[in-house]
Design an enzyme around this catalytic site. Structure first.
Site, PDB file in Angstrom:
ATOM      1  CD  GLU A 230     -35.024  10.840 -29.922  1.00 47.62           C
ATOM      2  OE1 GLU A 230     -35.450   9.893 -30.617  1.00 47.62           O
ATOM      3  OE2 GLU A 230     -35.636  11.270 -28.920  1.00 47.62           O
ATOM      4  CG  ASP A 288     -29.056  16.078 -21.682  1.00 48.25           C
ATOM      5  OD1 ASP A 288     -30.079  15.386 -21.847  1.00 48.25           O
ATOM      6  OD2 ASP A 288     -28.574  16.823 -22.562  1.00 48.25           O
TER       7      ASP A 288
END
Ligand SMILES: [Zn+2]
Length: 321
Positions: A230, A288
């Site tokens: 982000e 991740d």
């Protein structure tokens, strides 16, 4: 069917969804842009204008000396924890783990999960630090905590507003505002692209269970990479597949073309658009544990944004020294 049997069945179903690796990354960047465009139809045009400006500086940076290019730039961060229960009221330890991870990822730190041996892999020289001075000039630990009555938030910026159950931003020209709370619809996070929205909503939002690598985190988004992704958007990066077909690019020649996101933990070769995909890129949709790279051009673009629309973040005495 008894209620008890139904509950057991539902528990088994929900566990199996996770066991099958069905938990897919979902970023609200597009949803957020659509939300902004309902209030201001020029948002996509301004996004392109901002990219052009950053691109010019990206090129300019290639003429800079190595010494200039390797100057560390530290962004002051405020974390706004918006919680309804204690697991959402994440610990200082969980927040510190997230700050450590974004520093490892953006600096490609040797010995960390953010290191890679790809010759295209960049140390961006961008670092992050919790603010020590608040907007009024007072000492702070860089964290605000707000109790909310709302069970969850969407990509409509409500979490960024005290009057809508969230917490107002600190001056976003001087701080990276990071909101952490419960998000609905499987959303892991979203960011405001440079020059697209108002200063009062500028920053990054992240799901509390995908923030950092300890405390309330849940696999497979338990290594802090949602925030890395982000912040990439917040510093002007698009998704690595360019959010379109093979002919739509993310604007960088050192990221292979692709026509769709990758999920989970794939392996090479992963062929799309006649390219082996760089699914390790932080701007893909993999888990991740699969991510570890920003490319040189992505790094230059983010630094280009710090030279232009976000230059005020670096131009003040953020840490009182
Ligand atoms: Zn995204």
């Amino acid at each position: 069917m008894s209620f008890r049997l139904l509950s057991v069945l539902m528990l088994v179903l929900s566990v199996s969804v996770f066991a099958d690796g069905e938990a897919k990354r979902s970023c609200g960047m597009d949803q957020h842009l659509q939300h902004l465009s309902t209030m201001d139809s020029t948002v996509y045009a301004r996004m392109e204008q901002s990219e052009k400006e950053a691109m010019r500086h990206q090129r300019f940076r290639s003429f800079m000396s190595l010494e200039q290019r390797q100057q560390v730039r530290t962004i002051p961060v405020v974390v706004h924890v918006v919680y309804r229960n204690e697991s959402q009221n994440i610990s200082q330890k969980q927040i510190d783990s997230q700050i450590r991870i974004i520093n490892e990822d953006f600096r490609k730190k040797q010995g960390s999960k953010g290191h890679n041996n790809n010759p295209l892999g960049a140390d961006t020289f961008i670092e992050f630090r919790l603010a020590t001075v608040d907007p009024n000039g007072n000492a702070t630990n860089g964290i605000t905590r707000t109790r909310t009555n709302r069970s969850s938030f969407g990509a409509d910026d409500a979490i960024k507003s005290s009057s809508r159950g969230g917490q107002d931003a600190w001056d976003s020209t001087r701080y990276l505002n990071l909101w952490v709370g419960n998000l609905s619809g499987g959303l892991l996070g979203y960011a405001q692209f440079p020059d697209t929205g108002s200063a009062s909503t500028d920053g990054v939002v992240c799901l509390y269970s995908a923030f950092g690598d300890t405390g309330s985190v849940r696999a497979p988004f338990d290594l802090g990479r949602t925030t890395t992704h982000e912040i990439g958007h917040w510093l002007g990066l698009r998704h690595i597949w360019g959010d379109g077909s093979c002919s739509v690019d993310d604007g960088f020649s050192d990221t292979p073309r692709s026509d769709s996101p990758n999920f989970g933990k794939p392996s090479h070769p992963l062929l799309k658009c006649n390219n082996d995909n760089m699914f390790e890129n932080y701007m893909d949709y993999t888990d991740d544990g699969a991510m570890n790279i920003f490319t040189m051009q992505q790094s230059d673009r983010m630094n280009g944004v710090l030279d232009t629309s976000r230059s005020d973040l670096l131009g003040w005495n953020a840490f009182g020294n």
